[in-house]
Design a protein around this motif. Structure first.
Motif, PDB file in Angstrom:
ATOM      1  N   ARG A   1      87.484  81.664  24.749  1.00 11.89           N
ATOM      2  CA  ARG A   1      87.028  82.924  26.670  1.00 11.89           C
ATOM      3  C   ARG A   1      87.004  82.341  27.958  1.00 11.89           C
ATOM      4  NH1 ARG A   1      81.837  82.065  25.323  1.00 11.89           N
ATOM      5  NH2 ARG A   1      81.215  79.994  26.759  1.00 11.89           N
ATOM      6  N   GLU A   2      87.486  80.807  27.770  1.00 12.16           N
ATOM      7  CA  GLU A   2      87.610  79.579  29.166  1.00 12.16           C
ATOM      8  C   GLU A   2      88.673  79.607  29.125  1.00 12.16           C
ATOM      9  OE1 GLU A   2      85.812  78.716  31.223  1.00 12.16           O
ATOM     10  OE2 GLU A   2      83.553  78.810  30.328  1.00 12.16           O
ATOM     11  N   GLN A   3      89.792  79.714  28.495  1.00  9.89           N
ATOM     12  CA  GLN A   3      91.524  79.801  28.458  1.00  9.89           C
ATOM     13  C   GLN A   3      91.816  79.038  28.704  1.00  9.89           C
ATOM     14  OE1 GLN A   3      92.616  83.713  29.656  1.00  9.89           O
ATOM     15  NE2 GLN A   3      91.755  85.001  27.705  1.00  9.89           N
ATOM     16  N   ILE A   4      91.871  78.177  29.472  1.00 10.06           N
ATOM     17  CA  ILE A   4      92.968  76.833  30.344  1.00 10.06           C
ATOM     18  C   ILE A   4      92.100  75.958  30.332  1.00 10.06           C
ATOM     19  CG2 ILE A   4      93.676  78.664  32.105  1.00 10.06           C
ATOM     20  CD1 ILE A   4      92.202  77.873  34.305  1.00 10.06           C
ATOM     21  N   TYR A   5      90.767  75.666  29.719  1.00  7.83           N
ATOM     22  CA  TYR A   5      90.282  74.347  29.698  1.00  7.83           C
ATOM     23  C   TYR A   5      90.237  73.165  27.464  1.00  7.83           C
ATOM     24  CZ  TYR A   5      88.950  75.523  34.165  1.00  7.83           C
ATOM     25  OH  TYR A   5      88.600  76.200  35.366  1.00  7.83           O
ATOM     26  N   SER A   6      91.593  74.189  27.327  1.00  5.62           N
ATOM     27  CA  SER A   6      91.348  72.947  25.928  1.00  5.62           C
ATOM     28  C   SER A   6      91.328  71.456  25.900  1.00  5.62           C
ATOM     29  CB  SER A   6      93.164  74.103  25.434  1.00  5.62           C
ATOM     30  OG  SER A   6      93.306  75.239  25.551  1.00  5.62           O
ATOM     31  N   THR A   7      92.435  71.499  26.739  1.00  4.11           N
ATOM     32  CA  THR A   7      91.643  69.666  26.668  1.00  4.11           C
ATOM     33  C   THR A   7      90.394  69.121  27.219  1.00  4.11           C
ATOM     34  OG1 THR A   7      93.813  69.349  27.867  1.00  4.11           O
ATOM     35  CG2 THR A   7      93.244  67.726  27.493  1.00  4.11           C
ATOM     36  N   GLU A   8      90.472  70.115  27.490  1.00  8.37           N
ATOM     37  CA  GLU A   8      87.932  69.432  28.100  1.00  8.37           C
ATOM     38  C   GLU A   8      87.941  70.328  26.800  1.00  8.37           C
ATOM     39  OE1 GLU A   8      90.547  70.618  29.902  1.00  8.37           O
ATOM     40  OE2 GLU A   8      89.913  70.231  32.475  1.00  8.37           O
ATOM     41  N   ILE A   9      87.573  71.129  26.146  1.00  5.85           N
ATOM     42  CA  ILE A   9      86.581  71.713  25.122  1.00  5.85           C
ATOM     43  C   ILE A   9      87.086  70.631  23.889  1.00  5.85           C
ATOM     44  CG2 ILE A   9      86.310  73.087  23.331  1.00  5.85           C
ATOM     45  CD1 ILE A   9      86.770  75.383  25.563  1.00  5.85           C
ATOM     46  N   PHE A  10      88.527  70.392  23.725  1.00  5.95           N
ATOM     47  CA  PHE A  10      88.962  70.055  22.491  1.00  5.95           C
ATOM     48  C   PHE A  10      88.338  68.359  21.912  1.00  5.95           C
ATOM     49  CE2 PHE A  10      90.126  73.967  21.301  1.00  5.95           C
ATOM     50  CZ  PHE A  10      89.286  74.473  20.439  1.00  5.95           C
TER      51      PHE A  10
END
Length: 227
Positions: free
Chosen positions: A191-200
């Protein structure tokens, strides 16, 4: 590149417990539910099988060992697939996804519990059994009242180690779209697409904290036993 904490805060409740308000737990909550439920089942089944293997050292033990080696030789993800796709066919009814994963994890882990428990029983001095037999106790009474109470403190840290593995193994439920922590993290990422680093990175920290807490508990018990 800066770390955007807002993406975590905006999705925190979903990552922690999913759609709990709608009766659909997810995220960290579902991860813990599946890990604890499968751990309890695996412990019960594994201890029973270990007692049977101890009590009947002939062909029953060999059959149990063959069963355990078969299960341990199969990738866990394949066991999850079996449960998820075959249980509805066998039962003729739909089965909740989390339940199929719980049963798969319990089945897979019970083999390790059996080996661990049997090793703990066999590590006890033979004199324990001989003394109990001399006092008139039966084989099952010896297991229940003499051997298991002595073996459990020695193998309890191993049980917690298996529980740590279960917490990490719940992430494989992602493959059948059960909304545990890894699945909801992937949904948020899509959904956010551009925040993979933060999420994982956040998800990795959550897994670390859960597993470290259990590992610390195992170390505390092991130290307490030696004191």
């Amino acid at each position: 590149m800066t770390f955007n904490i807002d993406v975590i805060l905006n999705n925190l409740t979903y990552l922690l417990w999913g759609r709990l308000a709608d009766g659909q737990p997810g995220g960290v909550l579902l991860t813990l539910i599946m890990a604890v439920s499968s751990g309890v089942l695996a412990l019960a089944v594994g201890v029973i099988l270990a007692c049977l293997a101890w009590r009947y050292p002939g062909w029953p033990r060999r059959v149990l060992f063959i069963w355990a080696e078969f299960i341990r030789g199969i990738p866990l993800i394949l066991v999850i697939f079996w449960m998820f796709f075959l249980m509805p066919i066998v039962l003729g009814a739909s089965v909740p996804g989390p339940l199929t994963v719980i049963l798969a994890l319990a089945w897979f882990t019970s083999a390790a519990v059996m080996h661990t428990t049997l090793a703990g029983l066999n590590a006890l001095p033979d004199g324990q059994k001989d003394a109990a037999l001399a006092s008139g106790m039966g084989e099952w009474q010896i297991l229940r009242w003499v051997l298991l109470p002595q073996a459990m403190p020695n193998i309890r840290p191993s049980y917690i180690g298996l529980m740590v593995a279960l917490i990490k193994d719940t992430s494989l439920a992602f493959i059948v779209n059960v909304p545990e922590l890894t699945t909801v993290a992937s949904q948020v990422n899509n959904r956010e697409q551009i925040y993979s680093t933060e999420i994982f990175v956040f998800i990795g920290v959550i897994y670390y904290l859960l597993c470290y807490g259990l590992s610390a508990l195992a170390g505390k018990w092991g130290t307490h036993k030696l004191v």
